[in-house]
Every structure is written in C-alpha cells, then in structure tokens.
Design an enzyme around this catalytic site. Structure first.
Site, PDB file in Angstrom:
ATOM      1  N   CYS A 112     -11.674 -16.253  50.807  1.00 34.84           N
ATOM      2  CA  CYS A 112     -10.648 -15.983  49.795  1.00 34.84           C
ATOM      3  C   CYS A 112     -11.288 -15.870  48.417  1.00 34.84           C
ATOM      4  O   CYS A 112     -12.320 -16.481  48.137  1.00 34.84           O
ATOM      5  CB  CYS A 112      -9.597 -17.097  49.794  1.00 34.84           C
ATOM      6  SG  CYS A 112      -8.217 -16.770  48.662  1.00 34.84           S
TER       7      CYS A 112
ATOM      8  N   ASP B 199     -10.188 -17.123  45.811  1.00 30.08           N
ATOM      9  CA  ASP B 199      -9.884 -18.339  45.044  1.00 30.08           C
ATOM     10  C   ASP B 199     -11.139 -18.934  44.389  1.00 30.08           C
ATOM     11  O   ASP B 199     -12.148 -19.145  45.057  1.00 30.08           O
ATOM     12  CB  ASP B 199      -9.246 -19.374  46.001  1.00 30.08           C
ATOM     13  CG  ASP B 199      -8.593 -20.514  45.246  1.00 30.08           C
ATOM     14  OD1 ASP B 199      -9.293 -21.223  44.484  1.00 30.08           O
ATOM     15  OD2 ASP B 199      -7.376 -20.706  45.413  1.00 30.08           O
TER      16      ASP B 199
ATOM     17  N   ARG C  53     -11.826 -21.742  43.524  1.00 30.75           N
ATOM     18  CA  ARG C  53     -12.211 -23.095  43.955  1.00 30.75           C
ATOM     19  C   ARG C  53     -12.985 -23.087  45.263  1.00 30.75           C
ATOM     20  O   ARG C  53     -13.345 -24.152  45.775  1.00 30.75           O
ATOM     21  CB  ARG C  53     -10.949 -23.968  44.100  1.00 30.75           C
ATOM     22  CG  ARG C  53     -10.194 -24.156  42.788  1.00 30.75           C
ATOM     23  CD  ARG C  53      -8.786 -24.656  43.041  1.00 30.75           C
ATOM     24  NE  ARG C  53      -7.979 -23.689  43.791  1.00 30.75           N
ATOM     25  CZ  ARG C  53      -6.715 -23.888  44.166  1.00 30.75           C
ATOM     26  NH1 ARG C  53      -6.121 -25.033  43.866  1.00 30.75           N
ATOM     27  NH2 ARG C  53      -6.060 -22.959  44.838  1.00 30.75           N
TER      28      ARG C  53
ATOM     29  N   HIS D  14      -8.660 -21.391  53.317  1.00 31.77           N
ATOM     30  CA  HIS D  14      -8.606 -22.711  52.675  1.00 31.77           C
ATOM     31  C   HIS D  14      -7.161 -23.173  52.602  1.00 31.77           C
ATOM     32  O   HIS D  14      -6.239 -22.358  52.521  1.00 31.77           O
ATOM     33  CB  HIS D  14      -9.238 -22.666  51.277  1.00 31.77           C
ATOM     34  CG  HIS D  14      -8.494 -21.809  50.289  1.00 31.77           C
ATOM     35  ND1 HIS D  14      -7.623 -22.330  49.360  1.00 31.77           N
ATOM     36  CD2 HIS D  14      -8.475 -20.469  50.088  1.00 31.77           C
ATOM     37  CE1 HIS D  14      -7.122 -21.353  48.632  1.00 31.77           C
ATOM     38  NE2 HIS D  14      -7.616 -20.200  49.056  1.00 31.77           N
TER      39      HIS D  14
ATOM     40  N   CYS E 186      -3.699 -22.142  50.009  1.00 36.60           N
ATOM     41  CA  CYS E 186      -4.029 -20.789  49.524  1.00 36.60           C
ATOM     42  C   CYS E 186      -2.813 -20.158  48.833  1.00 36.60           C
ATOM     43  O   CYS E 186      -1.741 -20.043  49.426  1.00 36.60           O
ATOM     44  CB  CYS E 186      -4.488 -19.921  50.689  1.00 36.60           C
ATOM     45  SG  CYS E 186      -4.951 -18.247  50.190  1.00 36.60           S
TER      46      CYS E 186
HETATM   47 CO    CO Z   1      -6.719 -18.410  48.793  1.00 30.28          CO
END
Ligand code: CO
Length: 198
Positions: free
Chosen positions: A40, A42, A44, A96, A99
């Site tokens: 992803c 993301d 993080r 994750h 999400c």
């Molecule tokens: Co995500």
C-alpha cells in the site's frame, strides 16, 4: 521545507559511504533484488524499512490498498520486469490493518476518482461478506477485509500470464500474502503462499 529533505539525503549518502565505500558504485552497476513487494502507498508502511532491506534488495510496487489488477498496466509492467528481467524468486503482497483505502471501499460514501480504483476491494467485500454493509467500518470488519484483500491480490498475481508463464518454464517463483500491523510494527504471514504447481 523540502530543503530539509535534501540535507537529510546528503547525510544519509555520507553515512552509507562511511559504512561501505563501494555501496553506490556497486548499486550503479546493477540491481539484483530477490524480492518484489506489492504494498500500500500508506506512508506508515515503508517497504524496505520494515523488512530491514537496503537499496538494491527489494523491487517495489505500491498503490492505494495494494491492488494487483490485471487491468493495471503499471502493475503488470512492474511484475513483468521483476519476473522476466530481474528474475525475483519471491513476491510479497503486503496489506496492512487500518488501511484507509479498504475503509473507503467499505463506506457507502462518494470519495471521487478513488472509488473507481477501489471497486475491486468492494468486489472482495461482496465475496467475503455477501454485501457491502453501509455501517460496515467496524474495526473487526475492516481488519478482516484487509486480510481478505491481500488473499485476493495474491490470487490475482498467481493468475497473471506473467506468473503462469514463469511457472510453466520452471522458473522458481513463490508468492506470499502478508499483513502489517501499524500499531505494533509487526508483519504476519497470512499463509496463502503459492509456488510452482509442479
Ligand atoms: Co493502506
């Protein structure tokens, strides 16, 4: 300020050279990653960092909700290069928990362009739960959809002509589905690994 990033970069490059004077010279000659990471976007979930790999060790494709769609020419190009040219032996689809992309797919709201991108997640949701629950953003449902989505994407990767052809010619290629806990920094193997069928 972006200038801070440039300063960080100079310090990082100097640190790398301090540890290994040949580091960049070696990388500039070739990359030989053993792994393709499909994760992803993301912020993080920084791929290299959470698995402790250096530049040159992980070929990476990231998009919102770590999708591996056969209609996505970007994903297919990355996969083809990783399998056919770099000859990676391991492909990890990593989702994750928590999400935002999966959560947006679960919510019965309009978000814009991203709704088109997330349609395959809604499909996974309908397959998994039978329906899209308009109030279905409970933590439990979200986390189980995050897991189901990883499993669906591993299956998608396995079905591509790229992977099928690699298996047919006997190339070693193992697919894995993992999920990352943002709250604890730990990866879990969802135990949906697939390898050459013969
Ligand atoms: Co995500």
């Amino acid at each position: 300020m972006p200038q801070g990033l440039l300063k960080n970069n100079r310090e990082w490059a100097a640190r790398k050279l301090g540890q290994d004077p040949d580091f960049f010279a070696r990388l500039s000659r070739q990359q030989e990653p053993r792994f393709l990471w499909i994760g992803c976007s993301d912020s993080r979930v920084p791929a290299n960092e959470i698995v402790g790999l250096d530049p040159g060790e992980l070929f990476v494709h990231r998009n919102v909700a770590n999708l591996a769609m056969p209609t996505d020419i970007n994903f297919l190009s990355v996969l083809a290069y990783a399998v056919n040219v770099l000859r990676v032996s391991e492909i990890v689809v990593c989702g994750h928990y928590g999400c935002g992309g999966i959560q947006a797919a679960l919510r019965d709201e309009r978000h814009g362009v991203i709704d088109h991108w997330l349609e395959p997640v809604r499909e996974v949701c309908r397959n998994e739960f039978g329906t899209i629950d308009p109030d279905g953003d409970s933590r439990l449902q979200l986390d189980s959809l995050c897991e189901a989505n990883v499993k669906a994407q591993v299956a998608n990767v396995a079905k591509t002509t790229i992977v099928q052809d690699a298996w047919t010619r006997g190339q070693t290629l193992n697919l894995h589905g993992w999920i990352y806990g943002i709250a604890d920094g730990l990866l879990r193997d969802l135990e949906v690994s697939v390898s050459n069928p013969n």
